[in-house]
Design an enzyme around this catalytic site. Structure first.
Site, PDB file in Angstrom:
ATOM      1  N   LYS A  83     -21.493  22.164  35.731  1.00 26.51           N
ATOM      2  CA  LYS A  83     -22.108  22.170  37.056  1.00 26.51           C
ATOM      3  C   LYS A  83     -23.554  21.734  36.918  1.00 26.51           C
ATOM      4  O   LYS A  83     -24.170  21.907  35.860  1.00 26.51           O
ATOM      5  CB  LYS A  83     -22.068  23.576  37.658  1.00 26.51           C
ATOM      6  CG  LYS A  83     -22.135  23.604  39.169  1.00 26.51           C
ATOM      7  CD  LYS A  83     -20.783  23.392  39.802  1.00 26.51           C
ATOM      8  CE  LYS A  83     -20.826  23.646  41.306  1.00 26.51           C
ATOM      9  NZ  LYS A  83     -19.498  23.566  41.925  1.00 26.51           N
ATOM     10  N   GLY A 183     -21.619  30.784  56.501  1.00 23.73           N
ATOM     11  CA  GLY A 183     -21.785  29.403  56.065  1.00 23.73           C
ATOM     12  C   GLY A 183     -20.956  28.452  56.897  1.00 23.73           C
ATOM     13  O   GLY A 183     -19.729  28.509  56.861  1.00 23.73           O
ATOM     14  N   ALA A 184     -21.620  27.585  57.646  1.00 18.57           N
ATOM     15  CA  ALA A 184     -20.918  26.650  58.532  1.00 18.57           C
ATOM     16  C   ALA A 184     -21.116  25.215  58.065  1.00 18.57           C
ATOM     17  O   ALA A 184     -21.273  24.298  58.876  1.00 18.57           O
ATOM     18  CB  ALA A 184     -21.422  26.811  59.966  1.00 18.57           C
ATOM     19  N   GLY A 185     -21.091  25.015  56.761  1.00 12.51           N
ATOM     20  CA  GLY A 185     -21.202  23.670  56.204  1.00 12.51           C
ATOM     21  C   GLY A 185     -19.894  22.923  56.300  1.00 12.51           C
ATOM     22  O   GLY A 185     -19.015  23.270  57.102  1.00 12.51           O
ATOM     23  N   HIS A 186     -19.719  21.908  55.453  1.00  7.72           N
ATOM     24  CA  HIS A 186     -18.505  21.087  55.500  1.00  7.72           C
ATOM     25  C   HIS A 186     -17.250  21.945  55.377  1.00  7.72           C
ATOM     26  O   HIS A 186     -16.349  21.873  56.210  1.00  7.72           O
ATOM     27  CB  HIS A 186     -18.511  20.057  54.369  1.00  7.72           C
ATOM     28  CG  HIS A 186     -19.572  19.016  54.502  1.00  7.72           C
ATOM     29  ND1 HIS A 186     -19.689  18.204  55.599  1.00  7.72           N
ATOM     30  CD2 HIS A 186     -20.581  18.652  53.666  1.00  7.72           C
ATOM     31  CE1 HIS A 186     -20.713  17.384  55.446  1.00  7.72           C
ATOM     32  NE2 HIS A 186     -21.278  17.635  54.277  1.00  7.72           N
ATOM     33  N   VAL A 187     -17.186  22.767  54.333  1.00  2.88           N
ATOM     34  CA  VAL A 187     -15.981  23.560  54.090  1.00  2.88           C
ATOM     35  C   VAL A 187     -15.826  24.639  55.149  1.00  2.88           C
ATOM     36  O   VAL A 187     -14.728  24.869  55.670  1.00  2.88           O
ATOM     37  CB  VAL A 187     -16.004  24.196  52.688  1.00  2.88           C
ATOM     38  CG1 VAL A 187     -14.709  24.952  52.424  1.00  2.88           C
ATOM     39  CG2 VAL A 187     -16.200  23.132  51.617  1.00  2.88           C
ATOM     40  N   GLY A 188     -16.932  25.309  55.480  1.00  2.22           N
ATOM     41  CA  GLY A 188     -16.872  26.371  56.479  1.00  2.22           C
ATOM     42  C   GLY A 188     -16.298  25.885  57.795  1.00  2.22           C
ATOM     43  O   GLY A 188     -15.494  26.572  58.431  1.00  2.22           O
TER      44      GLY A 188
END
Length: 357
Positions: A83, A183-188
């Site tokens: 990572k 978390g409301a990002g891409h995945v969220g």
């Protein structure tokens, strides 16, 4: 990390190599952590975040890369774990020149580490990195890649949620369940889409207020303040941002039956907080198991196969999660420990035959 040296930290987690990258003109400060390459070259995303200090960034890289070793192993992929983190605000500091400088450092590792996107990065960023090195995956489909891995991460996380519901409630239907998503990002957002279709009552928080407003308006769900997310009376808490949100302080506040999210390293301490969650009757779905969909799709790009292969491969998560819960119940170990044991066993078995090649 204040009371322990970097070498002691690296040794305690079993890492093979840690590389510090600096390029003055672009402001690049990056850390690449390669944990284990027994199963193949290390693969894991690059994260860009405004860390409080370099020690925090190093610790995150070490923890994330270790998690990738287990994630790639339990998913049956021929990959080791690695990572990288870039220190900086992705909305302010990221540039093409910075990413290309980073790509040159990756090239110098000669394929020991392959990167993809993570928090603060996207498929377009991978294009900039790929201008300098071929050791990049998660490329846009217009460039011959398989595109954004987020839908796959969300899908396996959703499958993990359903498996946890099956174990905890007797049915894997999530209709009517209350779910808090941090978390409301891409995945969220992709997870929100799955849960909206199932008829869940959804609450969401995010570091960026504009992201909360966006998904609230788009899906008709409820937005809450960052710290309020831990106090909601819900069925499922879904951490989908940074790690270590399940800790001494939050476990005192959480009022949920299940923790299942796409964030990495959700438990601040795998043993202490995995055990504490179990003692409180909270079913914890191992993070690196249920969020493995993204790396599965990234691996599909590496071996030059299709999205269809990725979707089919992702199906293992539901049954494997149920098996982990059963083994956790039988052994008394927390679910995270059980999942690590399963992943480590595969690594040990392959390591034992390496000398025959």
């Amino acid at each position: 990390m204040e009371d322990i040296s970097i070498f002691e930290e690296v040794s305690s987690m079993g890492h093979e190599q840690v590389v510090y990258c600096h390029e003055k003109s672009t402001g690049l400060k990056a850390i690449i952590a390669i944990h284990n390459t027994v199963l193949g070259p290390a693969l894991g995303g690059t994260r860009m975040w405004m860390y409080e200090n370099e020690a925090q960034a190093t610790n995150d890289a070490l923890r994330l890369s270790r998690g990738m070793t287990f994630k790639n192993s339990i998913a049956g992929l021929n990959l080791g774990g690695g990572k990288a983190v870039i220190i900086g605000d992705a909305r302010k500091h990221k540039s093409e020149a910075m990413l290309r400088a980073y790509g040159r450092f990756l090239k110098n590792l000669n394929g020991k580490y392959i990167t993809a996107e993570d928090v603060g990065m996207n498929a377009g960023d991978m294009e900039h990195i790929a201008a300098e090195t071929s050791y990049v995956s998660g490329m846009p489909e217009t460039r011959g890649g398989l595109g954004d891995p987020s839908p796959f991460t969300a899908y396996t996380t959703y499958m993990g949620m359903k498996a946890a519901a099956k174990k905890q409630f007797g049915s894997d239907s999530l209709a009517g369940k209350k779910v808090s998503i941090q978390g409301a990002g891409h995945v969220g957002e992709y997870i929100i889409q799955h849960l909206v279709k199932e008829g869940c009552e959804i609450y969401v928080s995010d570091f960026y207020e504009d992201r909360v407003k966006d998904v609230v308006n788009k899906y008709g769900i409820k937005g809450v303040a960052l710290d309020e997310i831990y106090d909601l009376d819900v069925d499922i808490y879904s951490p989908c941002a940074l790690g270590a949100t399940v800790n001494d302080e939050t476990l005192e506040r959480l009022k949920c039956s299940i923790i299942a999210g796409c964030a990495n390293n959700q438990l601040a301490n795998e043993k202490i907080h995995g055990d504490l969650a179990k003692q409180k009757g909270i079913l914890y779905a191992p993070d690196f198991l249920i969020n493995s969909g993204g790396v599965i799709n990234v691996y599909a790009e590496v071996i030059k196969t299709s999205k269809e292969w990725s979707w089919n491969k992702c199906e293992f998560v539901y049954d494997q999660t149920l098996k982990v819960f059963e083994q956790s119940e039988a052994t008394g170990k927390n679910a995270q420990e059980v999942a690590i044991d399963i992943a480590q066993q595969r690594i040990n078995e392959v390591a034992a035959i390496k000398s025959t090649y």
